[in-house]
Design a protein around this motif. Structure first.
Motif, PDB file in Angstrom:
ATOM      1  N   THR A   1     -16.047 -31.757 -10.415  1.00 23.24           N
ATOM      2  CA  THR A   1     -15.204 -32.685 -11.176  1.00 23.24           C
ATOM      3  C   THR A   1     -14.251 -33.421 -10.232  1.00 23.24           C
TER       4      THR A   1
ATOM      5  N   LEU B   1     -14.067 -37.501  -9.261  1.00 22.78           N
ATOM      6  CA  LEU B   1     -12.812 -38.261  -9.385  1.00 22.78           C
ATOM      7  C   LEU B   1     -12.347 -38.804  -8.034  1.00 22.78           C
TER       8      LEU B   1
ATOM      9  N   VAL C   1     -14.312 -30.610 -19.533  1.00 23.39           N
ATOM     10  CA  VAL C   1     -15.148 -31.307 -18.561  1.00 23.39           C
ATOM     11  C   VAL C   1     -16.548 -31.378 -19.163  1.00 23.39           C
TER      12      VAL C   1
ATOM     13  N   GLU D   1     -17.264 -35.186 -15.958  1.00 20.62           N
ATOM     14  CA  GLU D   1     -16.210 -36.134 -16.324  1.00 20.62           C
ATOM     15  C   GLU D   1     -15.145 -35.391 -17.140  1.00 20.62           C
ATOM     16  N   VAL D   2     -13.872 -35.666 -16.828  1.00 14.30           N
ATOM     17  CA  VAL D   2     -12.776 -35.064 -17.589  1.00 14.30           C
ATOM     18  C   VAL D   2     -12.616 -35.829 -18.893  1.00 14.30           C
TER      19      VAL D   2
ATOM     20  N   GLU E   1      -7.489 -37.501 -21.196  1.00 12.62           N
ATOM     21  CA  GLU E   1      -6.889 -38.546 -20.369  1.00 12.62           C
ATOM     22  C   GLU E   1      -5.711 -38.033 -19.521  1.00 12.62           C
TER      23      GLU E   1
ATOM     24  N   ARG F   1      -7.058 -35.984 -16.691  1.00 14.72           N
ATOM     25  CA  ARG F   1      -7.707 -36.836 -15.692  1.00 14.72           C
ATOM     26  C   ARG F   1      -6.664 -37.502 -14.793  1.00 14.72           C
TER      27      ARG F   1
ATOM     28  N   GLU G   1      -6.245 -37.063 -10.779  1.00 18.21           N
ATOM     29  CA  GLU G   1      -6.272 -38.243  -9.899  1.00 18.21           C
ATOM     30  C   GLU G   1      -5.020 -38.303  -9.035  1.00 18.21           C
TER      31      GLU G   1
END
Lengths: 186, 186
Positions: free
Chosen positions: B23, B27, B151, B156-157, B160, B163, B167
């Motif tokens: 994951t 990202l 996930v 993909e996470v 929001e 994520r 990031e």
């Protein structure tokens, strides 16, 4: 006589911790029967292997189950314990609900050629010992500085003060097992 | 782009820490190139093996040497790190004077299904990271609680806020490597 499962944290042939364990074994007769638990053939911990558990893992758990007490003899690797000990610790706590260590009397010692005598590794191991449910003897502490000649080729301690200290340590361990261990059959 | 040697501390096939690493890899593109260091074929640390070092050990040391940074993704076993990580740590610090970790920028994260998210294992690993000479990023801390659905199957996470946090973590790690790592060739 107490059966002690002995975990030597070094795999090398000339391990001073193995020599130190044999020194304690000799001094401890006839009160203790040492069994050296084989650690070198345990696979690295992998939860998937419980689907068909390796014989070495089942043997490890049986060795602990049949012992009256556990003795760790640890070197220090990067100010902590060697992987071979953490691996045995983790295997024997599993599967969930079948922790082999729970309630066993235990002690930790270690030998090194250097001045701190595995003190930091032992501290990490003491922490882990409580986490895994061992009944750990706190005193006396044994940080064995393995100087050339201190133990001879027959695993005899050549220095009288050191020998007396180790005998006193072993007496304390025997008393500890008597006090906190499983009641013996009459 | 930074090459990151990634150490996933679990060998099981469905490891959530491996999923978490993937994951982060997704990202982190294109700022990072992840290399998953193979840990399962390293022998248990044995000093005698340096007489004829196993290929897996030399490969481990080369993987670290060629990386710009190191990322540990650790599960928690008995409130400490798994043996597979301690084993890699100890091998790569040797032989004496050839510690592969020294001076590498590093970060530690971990995922668990439970509430403390590997916090205690990470603390032990932070301690070891300083002992072995890594230049460890202290903040932000990442204790990833791996809830079902958080996930998806493409790594993909789905949430929001999560994520954005990851990031931001990766940006900080990139800045950390830029600041403390080896100067890049122009």
């Amino acid at each position: 006589m107490f059966k002690v499962a002995v975990f030597v944290g070094s795999l090398r042939r000339e391990s001073i911790n193995r020599k130190f364990a044999k020194t304690l074994e000799k001094l401890g007769q006839p009160s203790f029967a040492f069994h050296y638990v084989e650690l070198g053939d345990l696979p690295m911990y992998n939860d998937d292997l419980w689907a068909d558990p390796p014989a070495s893992v089942l043997r490890l758990k049986a060795d602990i189950a049949s012992a009256d007490a556990v003795l760790f003899v640890t070197p220090e690797y990067n100010r902590s314990i060697p992987p071979v000990l953490k691996n045995a610790i983790d295997w024997a706590t599993r599967p969930y609900g079948k922790n082999s260590w729970a309630g066993k009397p235990a002690s930790i010692v270690g030998a090194s050629p250097g001045v701190i005598g595995t003190a930091v590794a032992q501290e990490h191991l003491r922490y882990l010992a409580t986490i895994i449910g061992l009944i750990l003897m706190g005193q006396p502490e044994v940080y064995f500085s393995f100087k050339p000649g201190l133990v001879d080729e027959n695993f005899e301690v050549t220095d009288e003060t050191t020998r007396q200290f180790l005998e006193s340590y072993l007496s304390r361990f025997e008393a500890w097992i008597s006090r906190v261990g499983e009641p013996k059959e009459a």
